[in-house]
Scaffold this motif. Structure first.
Motif, PDB file in Angstrom:
ATOM      1  N   TYR A 175      -6.296   9.629  -3.172  1.00 31.48           N
ATOM      2  CA  TYR A 175      -7.625   9.090  -3.509  1.00 31.48           C
ATOM      3  C   TYR A 175      -8.679   9.597  -2.529  1.00 31.48           C
ATOM      4  O   TYR A 175      -9.781   9.979  -2.919  1.00 31.48           O
ATOM      5  N   ASP A 176      -8.339   9.585  -1.247  1.00 33.82           N
ATOM      6  CA  ASP A 176      -9.282  10.038  -0.222  1.00 33.82           C
ATOM      7  C   ASP A 176      -9.604  11.520  -0.382  1.00 33.82           C
ATOM      8  O   ASP A 176     -10.750  11.937  -0.222  1.00 33.82           O
ATOM      9  N   THR A 211      -0.551   7.721  -2.218  1.00 34.24           N
ATOM     10  CA  THR A 211      -1.572   7.448  -3.229  1.00 34.24           C
ATOM     11  C   THR A 211      -2.941   7.329  -2.586  1.00 34.24           C
ATOM     12  O   THR A 211      -3.918   7.885  -3.087  1.00 34.24           O
ATOM     13  N   GLN A 212      -3.034   6.608  -1.488  1.00 34.39           N
ATOM     14  CA  GLN A 212      -4.316   6.448  -0.803  1.00 34.39           C
ATOM     15  C   GLN A 212      -4.822   7.782  -0.278  1.00 34.39           C
ATOM     16  O   GLN A 212      -6.014   8.083  -0.367  1.00 34.39           O
ATOM     17  N   GLN A 221       0.836  -1.193   0.000  1.00 33.56           N
ATOM     18  CA  GLN A 221       0.000   0.000   0.000  1.00 33.56           C
ATOM     19  C   GLN A 221       0.872   1.245   0.000  1.00 33.56           C
ATOM     20  O   GLN A 221       1.861   1.319   0.721  1.00 33.56           O
ATOM     21  N   GLU A 222       0.493   2.232  -0.806  1.00 34.59           N
ATOM     22  CA  GLU A 222       1.195   3.508  -0.856  1.00 34.59           C
ATOM     23  C   GLU A 222       0.368   4.530  -0.097  1.00 34.59           C
ATOM     24  O   GLU A 222      -0.765   4.823  -0.476  1.00 34.59           O
TER      25      GLU A 222
END
Length: 62
Positions: free
Chosen positions: A46-47, A42-43, A38-39
């Motif tokens: 997205y959030d 990046t997450q 998991q990055e």
């Protein structure tokens, strides 16, 4: 008190005991489909870019 165990669960438990090499195959399959790195950046991106959903999706008046 006895805990219920389905026939399928019993079969799989016995089968895995008889075929211990399948544990490695199971782990490889899980890594292929589920265990992904998991990055955090990046997450977070997205959030932050998500759009709030309306309370009632089909309401065209708002």
């Amino acid at each position: 008190m006895a805990i219920y165990e389905s026939e399928h669960t019993k079969f799989m438990r016995e089968w895995m005991e008889k075929h211990p090499q399948e544990i490695q195959e199971q782990k490889k399959g899980r890594a292929l489909w589920w265990d992904k790195p998991q990055e955090v950046r990046t997450q977070a991106s997205y959030d932050a870019s998500s759009v709030p959903v309306k309370a009632y999706y089909y309401d065209t008046n708002h």
